[in-house]
Design a protein around this motif. Structure first.
Motif, PDB file in Angstrom:
ATOM      1  N   PRO A  88       0.804  -1.219   0.000  1.00  0.00           N
ATOM      2  CA  PRO A  88       0.000   0.000   0.000  1.00  0.00           C
ATOM      3  C   PRO A  88       0.842   1.275   0.000  1.00  0.00           C
ATOM      4  CG  PRO A  88      -0.146  -1.099   2.133  1.00  0.00           C
ATOM      5  CD  PRO A  88       0.505  -2.049   1.185  1.00  0.00           C
ATOM      6  N   ALA A  89       2.024   1.213   0.583  1.00  0.00           N
ATOM      7  CA  ALA A  89       2.895   2.387   0.544  1.00  0.00           C
ATOM      8  C   ALA A  89       3.272   2.738  -0.887  1.00  0.00           C
ATOM      9  CB  ALA A  89       4.149   2.137   1.378  1.00  0.00           C
ATOM     10  N   ILE A  90       3.598   1.729  -1.666  1.00  0.00           N
ATOM     11  CA  ILE A  90       3.946   1.962  -3.069  1.00  0.00           C
ATOM     12  C   ILE A  90       2.720   2.425  -3.847  1.00  0.00           C
ATOM     13  CG2 ILE A  90       4.801   0.893  -5.180  1.00  0.00           C
ATOM     14  CD1 ILE A  90       6.902   1.296  -2.984  1.00  0.00           C
ATOM     15  N   GLU A  91       1.593   1.777  -3.605  1.00  0.00           N
ATOM     16  CA  GLU A  91       0.368   2.120  -4.325  1.00  0.00           C
ATOM     17  C   GLU A  91      -0.065   3.553  -4.059  1.00  0.00           C
ATOM     18  OE1 GLU A  91      -4.270   0.540  -4.703  1.00  0.00           O
ATOM     19  OE2 GLU A  91      -2.753  -0.696  -3.692  1.00  0.00           O
ATOM     20  N   ASN A  92       0.066   3.993  -2.817  1.00  0.00           N
ATOM     21  CA  ASN A  92      -0.427   5.321  -2.435  1.00  0.00           C
ATOM     22  C   ASN A  92       0.693   6.336  -2.237  1.00  0.00           C
ATOM     23  OD1 ASN A  92      -2.927   4.057  -2.362  1.00  0.00           O
ATOM     24  ND2 ASN A  92      -2.909   3.794  -0.141  1.00  0.00           N
TER      25      ASN A  92
ATOM     26  N   ILE B 287      -3.297   5.392   3.864  1.00  0.00           N
ATOM     27  CA  ILE B 287      -3.681   3.995   3.764  1.00  0.00           C
ATOM     28  C   ILE B 287      -5.169   3.907   4.023  1.00  0.00           C
ATOM     29  CG2 ILE B 287      -3.061   3.561   6.191  1.00  0.00           C
ATOM     30  CD1 ILE B 287      -2.266   0.694   5.283  1.00  0.00           C
ATOM     31  N   ASP B 288      -5.896   3.194   3.144  1.00  0.00           N
ATOM     32  CA  ASP B 288      -7.341   3.101   3.334  1.00  0.00           C
ATOM     33  C   ASP B 288      -7.683   1.875   4.186  1.00  0.00           C
ATOM     34  OD1 ASP B 288      -7.523   0.790   1.650  1.00  0.00           O
ATOM     35  OD2 ASP B 288      -7.805   2.032  -0.137  1.00  0.00           O
ATOM     36  N   ALA B 289      -8.960   1.768   4.538  1.00  0.00           N
ATOM     37  CA  ALA B 289      -9.393   0.712   5.464  1.00  0.00           C
ATOM     38  C   ALA B 289      -9.150  -0.678   4.895  1.00  0.00           C
ATOM     39  CB  ALA B 289     -10.861   0.903   5.816  1.00  0.00           C
ATOM     40  N   ARG B 290      -9.374  -0.839   3.600  1.00  0.00           N
ATOM     41  CA  ARG B 290      -9.163  -2.147   2.972  1.00  0.00           C
ATOM     42  C   ARG B 290      -7.691  -2.544   3.022  1.00  0.00           C
ATOM     43  NH1 ARG B 290      -7.005  -3.205  -1.740  1.00  0.00           N
ATOM     44  NH2 ARG B 290      -7.092  -0.992  -2.286  1.00  0.00           N
ATOM     45  N   GLN B 291      -6.830  -1.614   2.698  1.00  0.00           N
ATOM     46  CA  GLN B 291      -5.390  -1.895   2.723  1.00  0.00           C
ATOM     47  C   GLN B 291      -4.894  -2.166   4.139  1.00  0.00           C
ATOM     48  OE1 GLN B 291      -4.323   1.819   0.869  1.00  0.00           O
ATOM     49  NE2 GLN B 291      -3.884   0.846  -1.112  1.00  0.00           N
TER      50      GLN B 291
ATOM     51  N   SER C 188      -3.101  -5.634   5.339  1.00  0.00           N
ATOM     52  CA  SER C 188      -1.730  -5.585   5.842  1.00  0.00           C
ATOM     53  C   SER C 188      -1.609  -6.126   7.256  1.00  0.00           C
ATOM     54  CB  SER C 188      -1.212  -4.143   5.792  1.00  0.00           C
ATOM     55  OG  SER C 188      -1.197  -3.652   4.464  1.00  0.00           O
ATOM     56  N   LEU C 189      -2.697  -6.115   8.006  1.00  0.00           N
ATOM     57  CA  LEU C 189      -2.684  -6.614   9.370  1.00  0.00           C
ATOM     58  C   LEU C 189      -2.863  -8.131   9.449  1.00  0.00           C
ATOM     59  CD1 LEU C 189      -4.793  -3.882  11.197  1.00  0.00           C
ATOM     60  CD2 LEU C 189      -2.331  -4.262  11.429  1.00  0.00           C
ATOM     61  N   GLU C 190      -3.244  -8.751   8.345  1.00  0.00           N
ATOM     62  CA  GLU C 190      -3.511 -10.188   8.366  1.00  0.00           C
ATOM     63  C   GLU C 190      -2.330 -11.024   8.849  1.00  0.00           C
ATOM     64  OE1 GLU C 190      -4.970 -11.422   4.592  1.00  0.00           O
ATOM     65  OE2 GLU C 190      -6.927 -10.426   4.830  1.00  0.00           O
ATOM     66  N   PRO C 191      -1.087 -10.754   8.400  1.00  0.00           N
ATOM     67  CA  PRO C 191       0.027 -11.576   8.901  1.00  0.00           C
ATOM     68  C   PRO C 191       0.192 -11.510  10.418  1.00  0.00           C
ATOM     69  CG  PRO C 191       0.696 -10.357   6.951  1.00  0.00           C
ATOM     70  CD  PRO C 191      -0.641  -9.824   7.348  1.00  0.00           C
ATOM     71  N   PHE C 192      -0.033 -10.347  11.010  1.00  0.00           N
ATOM     72  CA  PHE C 192       0.092 -10.215  12.468  1.00  0.00           C
ATOM     73  C   PHE C 192      -0.956 -11.065  13.178  1.00  0.00           C
ATOM     74  CE2 PHE C 192       1.680  -6.327  10.533  1.00  0.00           C
ATOM     75  CZ  PHE C 192       2.895  -6.152  11.156  1.00  0.00           C
ATOM     76  N   GLU C 193      -2.164 -11.011  12.656  1.00  0.00           N
ATOM     77  CA  GLU C 193      -3.246 -11.797  13.256  1.00  0.00           C
ATOM     78  C   GLU C 193      -2.951 -13.292  13.155  1.00  0.00           C
ATOM     79  OE1 GLU C 193      -8.130 -12.199  12.993  1.00  0.00           O
ATOM     80  OE2 GLU C 193      -7.067 -10.723  11.776  1.00  0.00           O
ATOM     81  N   LYS C 194      -2.467 -13.727  12.002  1.00  0.00           N
ATOM     82  CA  LYS C 194      -2.158 -15.143  11.812  1.00  0.00           C
ATOM     83  C   LYS C 194      -1.034 -15.595  12.746  1.00  0.00           C
ATOM     84  CE  LYS C 194      -3.544 -15.481   6.933  1.00  0.00           C
ATOM     85  NZ  LYS C 194      -3.048 -15.715   5.548  1.00  0.00           N
TER      86      LYS C 194
ATOM     87  N   ARG D 238      -0.500   2.768  15.394  1.00  0.00           N
ATOM     88  CA  ARG D 238      -1.598   2.522  16.327  1.00  0.00           C
ATOM     89  C   ARG D 238      -2.347   1.242  15.976  1.00  0.00           C
ATOM     90  NH1 ARG D 238      -2.106   8.177  15.679  1.00  0.00           N
ATOM     91  NH2 ARG D 238      -3.756   7.889  14.126  1.00  0.00           N
ATOM     92  N   ALA D 239      -2.499   0.979  14.695  1.00  0.00           N
ATOM     93  CA  ALA D 239      -3.246  -0.201  14.260  1.00  0.00           C
ATOM     94  C   ALA D 239      -2.508  -1.498  14.594  1.00  0.00           C
ATOM     95  CB  ALA D 239      -3.506  -0.124  12.757  1.00  0.00           C
ATOM     96  N   ILE D 240      -1.181  -1.476  14.576  1.00  0.00           N
ATOM     97  CA  ILE D 240      -0.403  -2.689  14.841  1.00  0.00           C
ATOM     98  C   ILE D 240      -0.218  -2.930  16.338  1.00  0.00           C
ATOM     99  CG2 ILE D 240       1.741  -3.931  14.317  1.00  0.00           C
ATOM    100  CD1 ILE D 240       2.178  -2.121  11.957  1.00  0.00           C
ATOM    101  N   GLU D 241      -0.303  -1.906  17.135  1.00  0.00           N
ATOM    102  CA  GLU D 241       0.002  -2.008  18.568  1.00  0.00           C
ATOM    103  C   GLU D 241      -0.688  -3.171  19.286  1.00  0.00           C
ATOM    104  OE1 GLU D 241      -0.680   1.766  20.385  1.00  0.00           O
ATOM    105  OE2 GLU D 241       0.912   2.751  19.230  1.00  0.00           O
ATOM    106  N   PRO D 242      -1.965  -3.491  18.995  1.00  0.00           N
ATOM    107  CA  PRO D 242      -2.598  -4.617  19.697  1.00  0.00           C
ATOM    108  C   PRO D 242      -1.904  -5.959  19.491  1.00  0.00           C
ATOM    109  CG  PRO D 242      -4.260  -3.235  18.660  1.00  0.00           C
ATOM    110  CD  PRO D 242      -2.938  -2.758  18.152  1.00  0.00           C
ATOM    111  N   TYR D 243      -1.064  -6.074  18.465  1.00  0.00           N
ATOM    112  CA  TYR D 243      -0.363  -7.326  18.191  1.00  0.00           C
ATOM    113  C   TYR D 243       1.020  -7.364  18.857  1.00  0.00           C
ATOM    114  CZ  TYR D 243      -4.069  -7.679  14.746  1.00  0.00           C
ATOM    115  OH  TYR D 243      -5.303  -7.734  14.130  1.00  0.00           O
TER     116      TYR D 243
END
Length: 403
Positions: free
Chosen positions: A182-186, A191-195, A199-205, A234-239
């Motif tokens: 998303p950094a390259i794309e935008n 970063i939008d909500a979809r991106q 991007s958070l999926e690997p952390f959750e897994k 802020r979005a990654i902090e919970p992981y």
């Protein structure tokens, strides 16, 4: 003892890796390395530095280091001038160790650790085995060499399986960079909500698969502006990530300090810095928690140990970078063992179990998540005989007679 010949070697296949060999009248040869822009580095070594080094005593490392970096264009950067000086400096330390029949870590002061924890940077076999090392497009997933450690594809598509596999090898820390696309794309602007969700999926897994058994380092490659970087943090902090690395361009200590104040996660910086001076600026502003250095870019072992000491002065840990070539990796390991504040050593198992072995006679021993001191005089590593027989090899030599 005098320097009688400076030799550089590079190949078409490993396009961005360049080695330098410093020859002496005693027959002892020192080996160094740097990465990226190999052609520019080669030119600077032979057209600018050779005349300053040939005939000099190779054991006067500090003086020669000052001479190489006392040029108007070599000012605290990781440009070709600094990379060239870094490669030569590493070769001089290798030569020094060989003269004294001691490993480089002993020449730097001796062992501070019996073993050092490693983390696995989740790159693949061909991550830097290309002319094209632009972000995202350089990933080269599943192109060419294949094997069990295609870890870039792993963290992007099956991070849970990858984390479990690393733990089976005793590796309890991993570095990933799922926010690069998303950094390259935008263009790093937002970063939008979809991106964000993607991007958070690997952390959750990873957390679902192994819980808190795995430290997660997050690499941002300096691709984001400050507001977006703070939002992502802020979005990654919970992981519970271990650190955020190079979230923004490393050219504003003030901006990085603002970022560091915005998150409880450690900030790591930076493989992109040359010399100790920008580190001083960042440390003075409380902008960095973990001091990272790439010895092949920042001024070699001479500058690297000064940066480590600077970090210790500010009570900060030291964590050498390695995602480049095999000689640089060996140098980083020697430096890590010689510094009391070394936290962890970066490694890439796709490299040290893969293409490094095509090029050098030895790689550092990594077992059960730890790297161990290298043995033998100097760096303890040489180019393999096969390198000198490669059809795509280019060798350039400077001698007093050629100047």
């Amino acid at each position: 003892m005098k320097i009688t010949k400076i030799e550089t070697l590079r190949t078409q296949e490993f396009f961005n890796v360049i080695w330098v060999r410093i020859h002496t009248d005693s027959g002892v040869v020192g080996l160094g390395e740097t990465f990226y822009g190999a052609g520019a580095v080669e030119a600077h070594i032979h057209e600018t530095l050779a005349i300053r080094l040939l005939g000099q005593n190779p054991l006067h490392i500090e003086a020669l280091h000052k001479e190489m970096l006392n040029l108007p264009m070599a000012q605290s950067s990781t440009g070709a001038e600094y990379r060239a000086a870094s490669a030569i400096d590493i070769a001089l330390w290798d030569l020094f160790g060989k003269v004294c029949n001691q490993p480089v870590h002993q020449m730097l002061g001796g062992l501070c650790h019996d073993k050092i924890r490693v983390y696995n940077t989740c790159a693949g076999y061909n991550y830097v085995r290309s002319k094209n090392i632009k972000p995202v497009s350089n990933w080269q997933i599943n192109k060419g060499q294949e094997g069990p450690y295609e870890d870039l594809d792993g963290f992007m598509n099956r991070a849970d399986e990858l984390a479990l596999d690393l733990l089976e090898q005793g590796i309890t820390a991993m570095k990933i960079w799922p926010f690069d696309p998303p950094a390259i794309e935008n263009k790093g602007l937002f970063i939008d909500a979809r991106q964000m969700k993607k991007s958070l999926e690997p952390f959750e897994k990873i957390r679902k698969a192994v819980g808190d058994k795995m430290d997660i380092m997050v690499e941002f490659h300096s691709l984001w502006n400050l507001p977006a970087a703070k939002e992502i943090a802020r979005a990654i902090e919970p992981y519970a990530p271990r650190w955020y690395e190079d979230p923004i361009r490393m050219n504003s200590p003030q901006a990085l300090a603002e970022y560091a104040r915005s998150t409880p996660v450690w900030v790591c910086a930076s493989e992109t810095l040359g010399s100790r001076y920008p580190y001083k600026d960042m440390l003075e502003r409380d902008a960095v928690h973990v001091v990272m250095v790439d010895l092949c870019w920042s001024g070699g072992l001479t500058e690297g140990r000064k940066i480590a000491a600077l970090a210790e002065t500010w009570h900060r840990p030291f964590a050498p970078h390695d995602c480049i070539g095999p000689v640089g990796f060996a140098a980083a390991v020697h430096c890590s063992f010689s510094q009391p504040n070394t936290l962890i050593q970066e490694s890439v198992r796709a490299f040290y179990k893969g293409w490094y072995n095509e090029l050098v006679t030895a790689v550092p021993r990594i077992e059960n998540g730890y790297v161990f001191p290298m043995e033998g005089p100097g760096l303890g590593v040489e180019l393999r005989d096969e390198v000198f027989e490669r059809e795509d090899l280019t060798i350039r030599v400077s001698t007093p007679e050629s100047l």
